[in-house]
Write a protein that holds these residues in place. Structure first.
Motif, mmCIF file in Angstrom:
data_model
loop_
_atom_site.group_PDB
_atom_site.id
_atom_site.type_symbol
_atom_site.label_atom_id
_atom_site.label_comp_id
_atom_site.label_asym_id
_atom_site.label_seq_id
_atom_site.Cartn_x
_atom_site.Cartn_y
_atom_site.Cartn_z
ATOM 1 N N GLU A 109 25.514 12.697 -3.396
ATOM 2 C CA GLU A 109 24.539 12.292 -4.395
ATOM 3 C C GLU A 109 24.375 13.362 -5.479
ATOM 4 N N VAL A 110 24.353 14.626 -5.073
ATOM 5 C CA VAL A 110 24.238 15.714 -6.044
ATOM 6 C C VAL A 110 25.502 15.787 -6.896
ATOM 7 N N ALA A 111 26.664 15.569 -6.283
ATOM 8 C CA ALA A 111 27.914 15.546 -7.050
ATOM 9 C C ALA A 111 27.862 14.433 -8.094
ATOM 10 N N TYR A 112 27.307 13.279 -7.708
ATOM 11 C CA TYR A 112 27.199 12.202 -8.685
ATOM 12 C C TYR A 112 26.233 12.571 -9.808
ATOM 13 N N LEU A 113 25.131 13.230 -9.498
ATOM 14 C CA LEU A 113 24.211 13.678 -10.555
ATOM 15 C C LEU A 113 24.940 14.562 -11.559
ATOM 16 N N ASN A 114 25.779 15.456 -11.064
ATOM 17 C CA ASN A 114 26.545 16.325 -11.963
ATOM 18 C C ASN A 114 27.505 15.514 -12.828
ATOM 19 N N ARG A 115 28.142 14.506 -12.217
ATOM 20 C CA ARG A 115 29.040 13.652 -12.990
ATOM 21 C C ARG A 115 28.260 12.861 -14.033
ATOM 22 N N ALA A 116 27.091 12.339 -13.642
ATOM 23 C CA ALA A 116 26.259 11.583 -14.581
ATOM 24 C C ALA A 116 25.822 12.474 -15.741
ATOM 25 N N TRP A 117 25.516 13.735 -15.443
ATOM 26 C CA TRP A 117 25.131 14.674 -16.493
ATOM 27 C C TRP A 117 26.285 14.841 -17.477
ATOM 28 N N GLU A 118 27.506 14.982 -16.978
ATOM 29 C CA GLU A 118 28.677 15.074 -17.854
ATOM 30 C C GLU A 118 28.817 13.814 -18.703
ATOM 31 N N ASP A 119 28.589 12.643 -18.092
ATOM 32 C CA ASP A 119 28.654 11.385 -18.843
ATOM 33 C C ASP A 119 27.596 11.353 -19.938
ATOM 34 N N VAL A 120 26.384 11.777 -19.615
ATOM 35 C CA VAL A 120 25.305 11.817 -20.609
ATOM 36 C C VAL A 120 25.717 12.715 -21.771
ATOM 37 N N MET A 121 26.284 13.867 -21.456
ATOM 38 C CA MET A 121 26.693 14.793 -22.512
ATOM 39 C C MET A 121 27.832 14.212 -23.361
ATOM 40 N N SER A 122 28.708 13.429 -22.755
ATOM 41 C CA SER A 122 29.811 12.849 -23.522
ATOM 42 C C SER A 122 29.327 11.727 -24.448
ATOM 43 N N PHE A 123 28.160 11.154 -24.158
ATOM 44 C CA PHE A 123 27.587 10.110 -25.002
ATOM 45 C C PHE A 123 26.367 10.614 -25.763
#
Length: 177
Positions: A109-123
């Motif tokens: 779940e924490v790994a996904y939060l980090n991935r989601a953060w990267e996605d947020v930054m890319s958008f």
């Protein structure tokens, strides 16, 4: 409902001790993280079962101090933005129970939060600097294809969340809304 706080969010809120997660089903669990968007402390929330994510931009200290209420407001707003009815949202919250803060729900779940953060930054171009809720940014992040434990193949988090409410996908039949 369990709201799992990351260690950076616990530090941000100055919380020293917090209980471990006890919920077996991830259907009513969300993990929360503090992220910097354009230098402003913002909330990133991810549903632990579908990976559906929403962002609340530039929270003030008073909002951080009433995080549960701010989270619930954001949850209602994001549900409306993807077409979840008020009735379904109310049933979800009733089944989820009273929100309580816990530690995060696991490494995945924490790994996904980090991935989601990267996605947020890319958008980040979709960020609306004048609003706390970010429906356009949420949509951009949640329509990317990704894998999710408990679900076959690739799909978007938004589709998985909608399927959750329809009783399909990575949800137990008795949890159908």
């Amino acid at each position: 409902m369990e709201l799992g706080l990351t260690i950076p969010l616990q530090r941000h809120l100055k919380i020293r001790t917090i209980p471990c997660s006890e919920e077996e089903s991830r259907n009513y669990c969300w993990d929360l993280h503090v992220i910097a968007l354009n230098g402003r402390a913002s909330l990133l929330a991810a549903h632990c079962s579908s990976w559906y994510t929403f962002i609340l931009f530039d929270l003030h200290w008073s909002e951080w101090n009433s995080l549960v209420n701010v989270f619930l407001d954001g949850l209602h707003s994001t549900f409306r933005s993807i077409g979840i009815s008020e009735e379904s949202a109310a049933k979800y919250l009733q089944r989820a129970g009273r929100p309580q803060m816990t530690r995060t729900h696991g490494r995945r779940e924490v790994a996904y939060l980090n991935r989601a953060w990267e996605d947020v930054m890319s958008f980040d171009y979709a960020l609306d600097h004048s609003a706390r809720e970010q429906p356009i940014l949420d949509h951009a992040v949640n329509t990317r294809l990704c894998r999710c434990a408990g679900a076959d193949g690739m799909d978007s988090s938004e589709n998985r969340m909608i399927q959750f409410f329809q009783g399909r996908g990575c949800v137990l039949p008795e949890d159908a809304i």
